[in-house]
Motif scaffolding. Structure first.
Motif, PDB file in Angstrom:
ATOM      1  N   ASP A   1       0.849  -1.194   0.000  1.00  0.00           N
ATOM      2  CA  ASP A   1       0.000   0.000   0.000  1.00  0.00           C
ATOM      3  C   ASP A   1       0.881   1.238   0.000  1.00  0.00           C
ATOM      4  O   ASP A   1       1.843   1.313   0.783  1.00  0.00           O
ATOM      5  CB  ASP A   1      -0.877   0.040   1.259  1.00  0.00           C
TER       6      ASP A   1
ATOM      7  N   GLU B   1       9.043   5.331   4.673  1.00  0.00           N
ATOM      8  CA  GLU B   1       9.543   5.110   6.034  1.00  0.00           C
ATOM      9  C   GLU B   1      10.254   6.347   6.580  1.00  0.00           C
ATOM     10  O   GLU B   1      10.161   6.662   7.761  1.00  0.00           O
ATOM     11  CB  GLU B   1      10.467   3.896   6.037  1.00  0.00           C
TER      12      GLU B   1
ATOM     13  N   ARG C   1       0.302   3.875   1.351  1.00  0.00           N
ATOM     14  CA  ARG C   1       0.280   4.460   2.708  1.00  0.00           C
ATOM     15  C   ARG C   1       1.247   3.751   3.667  1.00  0.00           C
ATOM     16  O   ARG C   1       1.505   4.247   4.757  1.00  0.00           O
ATOM     17  CB  ARG C   1      -1.153   4.422   3.263  1.00  0.00           C
ATOM     18  N   GLU C   2       1.760   2.588   3.250  1.00  0.00           N
ATOM     19  CA  GLU C   2       2.733   1.850   4.085  1.00  0.00           C
ATOM     20  C   GLU C   2       4.153   1.954   3.522  1.00  0.00           C
ATOM     21  O   GLU C   2       5.087   1.390   4.086  1.00  0.00           O
ATOM     22  CB  GLU C   2       2.366   0.352   4.141  1.00  0.00           C
TER      23      GLU C   2
END
Ligand SMILES: Cc1cc2nc3c(=O)[nH]c(=O)nc-3n(C[C@H](O)[C@H](O)[C@H](O)COP(=O)(O)OP(=O)(O)OC[C@H]3O[C@@H](n4cnc5c(N)ncnc54)[C@H](O)[C@@H]3O)c2cc1C
Length: 284
Positions: A148, A154, A150-151
């Motif tokens: 995703d 980092e 959204r993931e």
């Protein structure tokens, strides 16, 4: 400055490209439009022995809109994205945001894959992809996997992509929601001081769903769940917009730099989000 010497590879398929990445590890990078990586090499901020040009990998240039699924190949340029009417119909926010990237010269060469894979907090597409809840397809020697958007991010320039993986496609759900991408920059062609991507769905004059993401206001793009939630169930009136802005302010963490001090950036972020919500609502 000129970059230090490197070996240039031009594979014609993904397995061949991944093989070169596997062989050379951190010494190798793929080359898309080169509009981020080449300046970094010239400034000697990146020192690479192998560049793997993805130009000849035809599958990476494909675009499809099938039902409500949009698939965009990583090597599609920002100009091609803007020129594609099917894409503009299926998710019009894509064209609106892409038109605000740099200038035509950069957009003719810069790719959507390079823009999202780079992990530069200043890039516009990562924030947009948070707003659209996009999925990135990555290919490596162990096969394909999906992450995703959204993931994915980092820290600045740090993503969930492994060194030997290539981002091949971006998948997005088509959307007819009211939309807006608002960006403030110091001058034409510049990266954002702050930008806001907004999608709003409504029924009977009330917001039924809202997705809000911010660009260049943290080390990563920020998908502000609180800001979206503040609008849901409201008539998108002034109080609701103020609540959304307050929630967004909690989520961002701007740094002071040559685009201004933290307080100024928070002010610009609020203005961009207010404008984006008002415009998205007017189109919902
Ligand atoms: C003057 C100027 C102004 C700019 N202004 C803006 C702006 O306002 N907004 C904005 O968003 N961008 C801006 N950019 C950046 C531009 O959009 C870049 O082209 C883009 O960020 C990177 O895309 P690229 O295709 O050039 O990637 P490259 O420079 O080729 O690659 C960038 C990085 O991503 C990696 N990469 C590329 N493709 C893949 C892939 N498929 N899989 C895995 N890794 C990959 C590369 O290895 C490299 O590390 C600007 C650039 C310039 C030169």
């Amino acid at each position: 400055m000129i970059p230090s010497g490197f070996e240039y590879h031009r594979p014609s398929d993904l397995p061949a490209a991944v093989k070169i990445l596997d062989e050379h590890g951190d010494e190798a990078r793929v080359l898309a439009g080169g509009h981020s990586i080449i300046p970094m090499m010239k400034l000697r901020m990146a020192d690479l022995s192998h560049l793997i040009d993805l130009q000849d990998v035809a599958s990476l240039k494909e675009v499809s809109v099938s039902g409500d699924t949009i698939t965009i190949g990583a090597m599609v340029t920002q100009a091609e994205l803007i020129g594609n009417d099917a894409l503009a119909k299926a998710a019009p926010i894509l064209r609106e945001a892409a038109l605000q990237i740099a200038d035509p010269q950069v957009r003719y060469v810069g790719t959507i894959g390079g823009n999202v894979a780079n992990g530069d907090p200043g890039n516009d597409m990562p924030g947009l992809m948070q707003c659209l809840d996009a999925t990135y397809v990555l290919y490596g020697s162990d096969g394909e996997r999906e992450v995703d958007a959204r993931e994915f991010y980092e820290a600045a320039y740090m993503t969930a992509r492994a060194d030997n993986e290539i981002l091949t496609h971006i998948k997005i759900k088509a959307t007819t929601a009211g939309y807006a991408y608002e960006k403030q920059k110091r001058k034409i062609g510049d990266y954002a001081t702050a930008a806001a991507a907004v999608l709003i769905e409504q029924s009977g004059g009330k917001v039924t769903s809202a997705s809000i993401a911010m660009t260049n206001l943290s080390d990563t793009p920020i998908h502000s769940v609180g800001a979206g939630d503040a609008l849901v169930g409201t008539a998108c009136d002034a109080a609701a917009i103020n609540a959304a802005i307050a929630a967004m302010q909690v989520d961002i963490q701007p740094n002071e730099d040559n685009r201004g001090p933290i307080e100024f950036k928070r002010h610009v972020a609020a203005t961009m989000l207010r404008r984006a919500i008002e415009r998205a609502w007017s189109r919902a």
